[in-house]
Design a protein around this motif. Structure first.
Motif, PDB file in Angstrom:
ATOM      1  N   GLY A 103       4.653   1.058  -4.189  1.00  0.00           N
ATOM      2  CA  GLY A 103       3.374   0.444  -3.849  1.00  0.00           C
ATOM      3  C   GLY A 103       2.209   1.033  -4.609  1.00  0.00           C
ATOM      4  N   TRP A 104       1.019   0.562  -4.234  1.00  0.00           N
ATOM      5  CA  TRP A 104      -0.200   0.883  -4.961  1.00  0.00           C
ATOM      6  C   TRP A 104      -0.618   2.343  -4.789  1.00  0.00           C
ATOM      7  CZ3 TRP A 104      -5.588   0.919  -2.950  1.00  0.00           C
ATOM      8  CH2 TRP A 104      -6.519   0.983  -3.982  1.00  0.00           C
ATOM      9  N   LEU A 105      -0.664   2.843  -3.528  1.00  0.00           N
ATOM     10  CA  LEU A 105      -1.154   4.205  -3.283  1.00  0.00           C
ATOM     11  C   LEU A 105      -0.249   5.251  -3.910  1.00  0.00           C
ATOM     12  CD1 LEU A 105      -2.394   4.019   0.429  1.00  0.00           C
ATOM     13  CD2 LEU A 105      -3.742   4.064  -1.666  1.00  0.00           C
TER      14      LEU A 105
ATOM     15  N   LEU B 150       0.811  -1.222   0.000  1.00  0.00           N
ATOM     16  CA  LEU B 150       0.000   0.000   0.000  1.00  0.00           C
ATOM     17  C   LEU B 150       0.839   1.264   0.000  1.00  0.00           C
ATOM     18  CD1 LEU B 150      -2.887  -0.919   2.483  1.00  0.00           C
ATOM     19  CD2 LEU B 150      -3.036  -0.644   0.008  1.00  0.00           C
ATOM     20  N   ILE B 151       1.817   1.366   0.923  1.00  0.00           N
ATOM     21  CA  ILE B 151       2.451   2.674   1.165  1.00  0.00           C
ATOM     22  C   ILE B 151       3.907   2.761   0.742  1.00  0.00           C
ATOM     23  CG2 ILE B 151       0.905   3.086   3.115  1.00  0.00           C
ATOM     24  CD1 ILE B 151       3.245   2.453   4.961  1.00  0.00           C
TER      25      ILE B 151
END
Length: 301
Positions: free
Chosen positions: A288-290, A283-284
């Motif tokens: 990552g994705w975000l 995520l972070i």
């Protein structure tokens, strides 16, 4: 220090450190996991560089027949199980290489075939000659049951891995990135193959040391999950090696605490914690994705 600050500090200490101070088996488990974190996770980074992420998983299952034979002959003897597992891992790698060299099958296909046969054979041998509890112990390990012999084994494997890795770091990295470039530098033939064979030996040794604590099914978790997560955080190899070892150590520490307070199996709990760090990284982390969504250019209406 006010009363509330002192109370908070006491509660924090009781929750995070008291179990390790009070119980010797918790201290032994923590030392064993921290030692494995120093050697297994960095090897996982090199495996991902070689695009061999599933190799460790296959090899962790492939050691089972050797463990089973050691169990049949000597019971739950640590040296017998370790030597049997190591020999089985080496034999499986050699057979897979032989098949890929003399047939049209690629090495990953031949290894997948051999490790599945080895896994099934190992489960059959333990089931026939032992109890269900013995099978569960070997498949899933028991990090809280690590004794003095187990700690010496893990510490010895970690020391060998760090020393060999430090002495042959340049060759291992070059061979991982581009074996043809290593050959162009004058290191080819038997010398070039030596780096690959040494690296595979280190992977087998670490998996054999890990199965005492995490079992043959979970041993590869502490090797690969922190390594894959580390690639999401850093571009440089030294930073990835350090990050993977740190994530494995944190997962081991938190996993032991959760296992202690929730009475869950320690090995799977540690791997779930490593999986949690992996999800956070997805995520972070900078890759990552975000972050990718945040940096994506907005379309003009």
């Amino acid at each position: 220090m006010s009363f509330f600050s002192l109370h908070w500090f006491t509660t924090f200490y009781q929750f995070t450190f008291a179990p390790f101070q009070e119980f010797a088996f918790m201290r032994r488990a923590l030392i064993g996991i921290l030692a494995l974190a120093l050697s297994s996770a960095p090897l996982g980074v090199l495996l991902t560089l070689r695009r061999m992420s599933l190799f460790g998983d296959a090899l962790s299952h492939a050691v089972l027949p050797g463990v089973a034979v050691g169990f049949m002959l000597f019971g739950l003897s640590l040296p017998a199980l370790s030597i049997g597992g190591f020999l089985a891992g080496v034999i499986v790698v050699a057979i897979a290489a032989l098949i890929s060299r003399h047939t049209d099958l690629k090495e990953d296909a031949s290894l997948a075939s051999i490790y599945l046969i080895a896994l099934a054979l190992g489960v059959m041998l333990i089931s026939v000659n032992g109890s269900k509890l013995d099978l569960l112990h070997i498949l899933f390990g028991n990090v809280l049951g690590v004794d003095r012999e187990g700690l010496f084994l893990v510490a010895g494997v970690t020391t060998v891995s760090l020393v060999v890795g430090a002495l042959m770091y340049r060759g291992l990295v070059l061979e991982s990135f581009d074996a043809s470039f290593l050959a162009a530098c004058g290191v080819k033939g038997a010398r070039g193959a030596l780096f690959q064979q040494l690296f595979l030996m280190l992977v087998v040794l670490n998996l054999v040391a890990s199965f005492q604590t995490l079992g043959t099914l979970m041993a590869v978790g502490l090797m690969m999950l922190p390594a894959v997560s580390a690639r999401l955080w850093h571009d440089t190899l030294p930073a990835q090696l350090l990050n993977s070892a740190l994530q494995a150590a944190v997962a081991g520490y938190i996993g032991l605490l959760l296992s202690y307070y929730t009475s869950t199996p320690s090995g799977p709990t540690i791997i779930v914690c490593a999986g949690g760090l992996y999800l956070i990284s997805l995520l972070i982390a900078p890759r990552g994705w975000l972050v990718k969504i945040w940096k994506r250019p907005h379309r003009l209406a």
